[in-house]
Write an enzyme that holds these catalytic residues in place. Sequence first.
Site, short mmCIF file in Angstrom:
data_model
loop_
_atom_site.label_atom_id
_atom_site.label_comp_id
_atom_site.label_asym_id
_atom_site.label_seq_id
_atom_site.Cartn_x
_atom_site.Cartn_y
_atom_site.Cartn_z
N SER A 108 0.86 -1.18 0.00
CA SER A 108 0.00 0.00 0.00
C SER A 108 0.90 1.24 0.00
O SER A 108 2.13 1.12 0.01
CB SER A 108 -0.91 -0.02 1.21
OG SER A 108 -0.14 -0.08 2.38
N LEU A 158 1.62 3.40 -2.30
CA LEU A 158 2.46 3.67 -3.48
C LEU A 158 2.02 4.98 -4.15
O LEU A 158 2.70 5.45 -5.06
CB LEU A 158 2.37 2.52 -4.48
CG LEU A 158 3.04 1.22 -4.06
CD1 LEU A 158 2.92 0.19 -5.16
CD2 LEU A 158 4.52 1.44 -3.73
N CYS A 209 -12.76 25.52 12.52
CA CYS A 209 -13.78 24.64 13.12
C CYS A 209 -13.60 24.55 14.63
O CYS A 209 -13.88 25.51 15.33
CB CYS A 209 -13.79 23.29 12.42
SG CYS A 209 -15.42 22.53 12.50
N LEU A 210 -13.07 23.44 15.17
CA LEU A 210 -12.84 23.41 16.61
C LEU A 210 -11.92 24.57 17.00
O LEU A 210 -12.05 25.15 18.08
CB LEU A 210 -12.21 22.07 17.02
CG LEU A 210 -12.04 21.87 18.53
CD1 LEU A 210 -13.38 21.74 19.23
CD2 LEU A 210 -11.18 20.65 18.84
N GLY A 211 -11.01 24.95 16.12
CA GLY A 211 -10.10 26.07 16.36
C GLY A 211 -10.86 27.37 16.55
O GLY A 211 -10.52 28.21 17.40
N HIS A 223 -14.53 24.75 6.96
CA HIS A 223 -13.18 24.26 6.63
C HIS A 223 -12.71 24.86 5.30
O HIS A 223 -12.95 24.27 4.24
CB HIS A 223 -13.21 22.74 6.48
CG HIS A 223 -13.39 22.01 7.76
ND1 HIS A 223 -12.33 21.49 8.49
CD2 HIS A 223 -14.51 21.72 8.47
CE1 HIS A 223 -12.80 20.91 9.58
NE2 HIS A 223 -14.12 21.04 9.59
N GLU A 230 -9.83 24.88 4.07
CA GLU A 230 -8.77 24.06 3.45
C GLU A 230 -9.30 23.12 2.37
O GLU A 230 -8.59 22.78 1.44
CB GLU A 230 -8.01 23.27 4.52
CG GLU A 230 -8.75 22.14 5.22
CD GLU A 230 -9.60 22.57 6.42
OE1 GLU A 230 -9.97 23.75 6.51
OE2 GLU A 230 -9.91 21.69 7.26
N1 GLN Z 1 -15.88 18.94 17.50
C1 GLN Z 1 -16.42 20.14 16.96
C2 GLN Z 1 -17.87 19.97 16.52
O1 GLN Z 1 -18.33 18.88 16.30
C3 GLN Z 1 -15.56 20.66 15.80
C4 GLN Z 1 -15.46 19.72 14.65
C5 GLN Z 1 -14.31 20.03 13.71
O2 GLN Z 1 -13.35 20.69 14.09
N2 GLN Z 1 -14.38 19.55 12.49
O3 GLN Z 1 -18.57 20.94 16.41
#
Ligand code: GLN
Length: 536
Positions: free
Chosen positions: A15, A17, A384-386, A510, A512
Site C-alpha cells: 500500500s 504507493l 472549526c474546533l479552532g 473548513h 482548506e
Molecule cells: N468537535 C467540533 C464539533 O463537532 C468541531 C469539529 C471540527 O473541528 N471539524 O462541532
Amino acid sequence: MNNTKYVFVTGGVTSSLGKGIIAASLAKLLQERGYSVTIQKLDPYINIDPGTLNPYEHGECFVTDDGAETDLDLGHYERFLNIPTSQANNVTTGRIYQSVIEKERKGEFLGKTVQVIPHITDEIKHRIQILGKTGDFDIVITEIGGTIGDIESLPYVEAVRQLKWELGGENAVIIHLTLVPYLAAAGELKTKPTQHSVKMLMQNGVAPDILVCRSEHHLNDEIKRKLALFCNVQKQNVIESLDTDTIYNVPNLMFDEGLDRVVLEKLNLSTTRQPKLTEWNTFLERYKNPTDSVEIALIGKYVELHDSYKSITEAFIHAGAINKTKVNIRWIHSEELTPENVEEKINGVDGILVAPGFGYRGIEGKIKAVQYARENNIPFLGICLGMQMVVIEFARNVLNLKDATSAEMNNKTKNPVIILIKEQKKVNQKGGSMRLGAWDCQLTKDSKAYNAYKKEVISERHRHRYEYNDKYKSQLEKAGLKTTGINPETGLVEIVEIPTHPWFVGVQYHPEYKSTVLNPHPLFVDFIKASLQYKK
Ligand code: GLN
C-alpha cells in the site's frame, strides 16, 4: 449515446504507493489535453464512509460540497483537477452492501439468493458507471483502494473484469501500480514482486494494460523489457515513477514517461492536443523558488500523523507559492501545550493555526495557543474546533466567564458558549449526521474575511455538530470579538474576528477543503501575507 471511457487504477505489492497521486496526475494531463475527466475512489472497508474513522487510522476525512465525508484522495483529485467531486466519487464496501441489503428488504430480488456475484458486483459496476452516465465526462478514472491479493478487494477486481469485457477493449484500460524495489546489497532492482502481483491479478481474470512502477532508481531498458515480457504488456506501457520531492511534480513526470499518451492510445482517443500545464508550471516555479519563508505553528492533537491535516498542509503550499513564500510548519501537539511551556513552544513563529478536532483531549492546549496569538498580536487562523476555541478563550479571559466551554466538552457548564442547536439535539446516530457540506456565508464589509474573499456571499464546506451560542453574541461583540460572517438562512455564526488585532480570524467551516493549485484559498493567502508582514 454515452461514450464515456473508463480507466481503472489497481495497486500491487504494497500500500502507500500513491495510486491517488498517479490517478490525479493522469487526470490532470488528460484534462490539459481537452478531455473532461473525473476520478472516483472505491474503498474496500465496511464503514459506510470514513466519517466515523479515527484520523490516526485513515488520515483526514475530506468533505465535498454535497456533504459526503470521503477519503483524503478526493482532496488530491480536487486540488489537481480544480473541479469539485461529490458523493458519487467515493464508494465503500459498506455503502455497496447497504444498498444491496436495502433492495433485498424492499423485495427487489424476490425469489433470488442474494450473492456477491452477481448482486454485489452489479452494484459496484453500477456505482462505477454513475459518473459516466451523467454525460459530463469523457473519461472516468476509478481508483480501486487496497492492494491486489487482499480478500476484501476481490469483488471490485471481479467487477472490473466484467466491466472491461462488457465495455469492450477500446473503452476501458487497466493500470497496475506496483513497486520495483532496489536491493542495496545486490545493487539491483527487483521485478519479481511485480510479476507476482500481476500474476495474482491475472488469476482473477484481469490483465493490466499499463504498469506504473514506483521505484527509487531509474528502470533501464533491460528491466522494462523484462517487466513487459513477464507481465504481458507492451514495453512502451511500462512507465517508471521515480520518487520525487513533491507530489506536484508527478504530472510532468508522467507526461515525460508518456502515461497519458499510452492511455489515450489504448482508448483509441486522439493524442494530437498536447498538455501545456502552463498555470500548473507557473505554480511549480513559484513554489520551488520562494523569496521568503514563514514559520506557522499548527496546533492539533493528531500531529503524529501529518495526513490528518492533509488539506491544511496542501493549502499552505498553494498559499505559500502565490506569495513566493516557503511555509514551514512547526507541528505542536495540543496535549503537550501548558500555561508554563506555551511561550517556549510557540515563541518565534510568524503565524498560528489551531486545527479542527473532536472531543476533550488537547483542548486546553488549543485555548492557550489562541490566547498567546491574541495577546501577542500574532496572525491567527482557527478552523472549526479552532474557531470554537477562540470563542471559549475570549469568554474566559476577556469576559471573565471562567467556566466557559463547549457543550461537547461539558454539557453541564453554566456558560456553554458553544452548543448543540435544536436540529442536532434530535440526532441519535453518529454517522453522516453532522452539519456537512456547502453552506452560504454572508460577510461583513471591511472585515478581514471580506478583504480576503473580496465578495459578500461565499460558500464553504462544514463538518461539525456544535455551534456558536448566540446568547453570548452581544457580550462577545461588545468586548471586541466580532461576528463577520453568518449563514443567511439560519443566522448561524460562521466567522469571528478581532478587528483590533493585525489578523485574527476564526472560521466554523473548513476553508482548506477548497484550496487548489490553481485557486489557492483566499483566507490562507491572506493569512500567509499577514504572517510575512508580522515577520518583518
Ligand atoms: N468537535 C467540533 C464539533 O463537532 C468541531 C469539529 C471540527 O473541528 N471539524 O462541532
